[in-house]
Design a protein around this motif. Structure first.
Motif, short mmCIF file in Angstrom:
data_model
loop_
_atom_site.label_atom_id
_atom_site.label_comp_id
_atom_site.label_asym_id
_atom_site.label_seq_id
_atom_site.Cartn_x
_atom_site.Cartn_y
_atom_site.Cartn_z
N GLY A 76 0.81 -1.22 0.00
CA GLY A 76 0.00 0.00 0.00
C GLY A 76 0.84 1.26 0.00
O GLY A 76 0.33 2.36 0.25
N SER A 77 2.14 1.12 -0.28
CA SER A 77 3.06 2.26 -0.28
C SER A 77 3.67 2.46 -1.66
O SER A 77 3.87 1.50 -2.41
N ARG A 78 3.96 3.71 -1.99
CA ARG A 78 4.60 4.00 -3.26
C ARG A 78 6.06 3.56 -3.25
O ARG A 78 6.65 3.36 -2.19
N ALA A 208 3.69 3.60 -13.09
CA ALA A 208 2.47 4.35 -13.42
C ALA A 208 1.22 3.61 -12.97
O ALA A 208 0.37 4.17 -12.25
N GLY A 209 1.07 2.37 -13.39
CA GLY A 209 -0.14 1.62 -13.06
C GLY A 209 -0.25 1.27 -11.59
O GLY A 209 -1.32 1.39 -10.99
N ALA A 210 0.87 0.85 -10.99
CA ALA A 210 0.85 0.44 -9.59
C ALA A 210 0.52 1.61 -8.66
O ALA A 210 -0.25 1.48 -7.71
N HIS A 211 1.10 2.78 -8.92
CA HIS A 211 0.80 3.96 -8.11
C HIS A 211 -0.65 4.39 -8.28
O HIS A 211 -1.33 4.76 -7.31
N ARG A 212 -1.14 4.34 -9.52
CA ARG A 212 -2.54 4.68 -9.77
C ARG A 212 -3.47 3.72 -9.04
O ARG A 212 -4.49 4.12 -8.48
N TYR A 298 1.23 12.32 -14.09
CA TYR A 298 0.63 11.69 -12.90
C TYR A 298 1.70 10.96 -12.08
O TYR A 298 1.79 11.13 -10.86
N THR A 299 2.52 10.16 -12.77
CA THR A 299 3.50 9.34 -12.06
C THR A 299 4.63 10.18 -11.49
O THR A 299 5.08 9.95 -10.36
N SER A 300 5.12 11.16 -12.26
CA SER A 300 6.20 12.02 -11.76
C SER A 300 5.79 12.75 -10.49
O SER A 300 6.55 12.82 -9.52
N VAL A 301 4.57 13.27 -10.49
CA VAL A 301 4.07 13.99 -9.30
C VAL A 301 3.86 13.03 -8.14
O VAL A 301 4.08 13.39 -6.98
N SER A 302 3.47 11.79 -8.43
CA SER A 302 3.27 10.81 -7.35
C SER A 302 4.58 10.50 -6.63
O SER A 302 4.57 10.03 -5.49
N PHE A 303 5.71 10.76 -7.29
CA PHE A 303 7.02 10.51 -6.67
C PHE A 303 7.51 11.67 -5.81
O PHE A 303 8.44 11.49 -5.03
N VAL A 304 6.94 12.85 -5.98
CA VAL A 304 7.40 14.01 -5.20
C VAL A 304 6.32 14.52 -4.25
O VAL A 304 6.46 15.61 -3.68
#
Length: 405
Positions: A76-78, A208-212, A298-304
């Protein structure tokens, strides 16, 4: 469907929608302008033998994504959060690589949308790029951004596959020859195979998919079967698109046409289906580039950002990210080739670092998986795939060394 990141438990219908969106986000993020260029060039270069490279790359991609989705989904974690828990600082290092690469490639993706609208409607590429960036921004400004994101990537993914299917049929490729070379290739090019793998599960695309998925609320051991199935289906969607594009180009080349222009894919579409083929190419390129803009942002922002960051705030940061990339594109036209090479090298480093962290979690950090016993067979195929990513990483470092020389 509620906004991103607000779920704890999902009903079967909401879970299905969330997984479908995550699956297509991963698939369409991989299917960008570079994907189309790579597939076309390698088809012209290898002919029917390219079918074997596609098969091997799909199998490796599945091995990678099965592990990535399962570790991220059950924990459940990025990825960067897990990285910092395993080795403090590694997560932020990974986040930096993803973000820098995401900025550069998104400039290229926006340029791709401009070229797509030029082929489709005859618009000036910069105007087309600006309009496409505005479309992506509107998706994230929507009150139901999560639902809008899921639906647009599924819709555009379906459009690309249907158009590619039509062109592949019209091109009338020698399918029997392609099938034979899938298992008995006339030649094997290992560099082509590793390039395909890096382009499909390298960089931000890996996550991308896993974070979404976890942002949509699908996580935990109780969802492991759904998580695994969706990760495989996402790669299969990407594989289907590559196979259809390969068959379309192969049909033209096998028919004796020598592709010589600067845009081999557009030329092939034109030979296969005439003027309408060129327009279809424009639609495919635009859809591929736009979904890559969405996926990269979406993915880049999910990392920061933190997983606890409010969805609205995260969406606004994503809007700024897209607007900044679009502004740079409008000023300079596209990402300079040197920067694209540099970002590509970054992508090659992201996979072994991030994937290595996730495999370590699967092997040694059962606490981060909430007590889940990780399947040994899955860990073994993950390690085998990780060794291949080290080769990709070594090539990336060699590329950076040449760039700096």
């Amino acid at each position: 469907m509620a906004e991103v990141g607000t779920h704890e438990k999902l009903g079967s219908g909401a879970r299905r929608t969330a997984l479908l969106g995550a699956m297509f986000l991963m698939a369409t993020s991989a299917i960008g302008p570079g994907f189309i260029t790579q597939t076309t060039v390698f088809t012209v270069q290898l002919g029917a033998a390219f079918a074997f490279a596609i098969l091997v790359s799909i199998l490796v991609d599945i091995a990678v994504q099965l592990n990535v989705w399962r570790v991220i989904g059950i924990s459940g974690s990025r990825a960067q959060e897990l990285g910092n828990k395993v080795f403090p600082g590694v997560g932020w290092f990974l986040a930096g690589l993803v973000f820098i690469g995401g900025v550069v490639f998104n400039i290229g993706n926006i340029a791709g949308t401009g070229l797509g609208m030029n082929a489709m409607l005859g618009l000036d590429p910069k105007i087309g790029g600006a309009i496409s960036a505005a479309v992506a921004i509107l998706i994230f400004l929507s009150k139901k951004a999560g639902m809008a994101l899921d639906r647009i990537v599924v819709l555009l993914g379906a459009v690309m596959i249907l158009l590619m299917l039509y062109v592949a049929i019209v091109a009338a490729p020698p399918v029997g020859e392609a099938l034979k070379n899938t298992v008995l290739p006339e030649q094997i090019d290992f560099l082509v195979i590793t390039t395909l793998i890096g382009g499909t599960v390298g960089g931000y695309i890996t996550y991308a998919g896993a974070h979404r998925m976890i942002d949509s609320g699908v996580k935990g051991e109780e969802n492991v079967k759904h998580i695994s199935r969706s990760s495989v289906l996402g790669i299969i969607v990407t594989g289907v698109m590559r196979v259809l594009l390969f068959l379309a180009i192969f049909g033209v080349v096998a028919g004796g046409v020598a592709l010589t222009s600067d845009n081999l894919a557009a030329e092939a579409f034109g030979h296969a289906a005439g003027e309408i083929g060129v327009r279809m190419f424009g639609i495919v390129l635009w859809a591929a580039a736009l979904t890559s803009v969405i996926g990269a942002a979406y993915t880049s922002v999910s990392f920061v950002t933190k997983s606890t960051t409010a969805a609205r705030k995260r969406n606004l940061i994503t809007v700024v990210f897209i607007a900044a990339c679009a502004g740079i594109y409008l000023l300079i036209g596209q990402a300079p080739q040197t920067l694209l090479i540099f970002a590509g090298a970054f992508n090659g480093l992201i996979l072994p670092v991030g994937f290595g962290v996730l495999l370590w979690v699967a092997w040694r950090r059962r606490d981060l998986l909430h007590g889940y016993v990780y399947p040994k067979w899955l860990l073994l195929i993950g390690v085998a795939s990780w060794l291949l990513t080290l080769y990709l990483g070594a090539n990336s470092l060699a590329g950076l060394a040449k760039l700096w020389a």
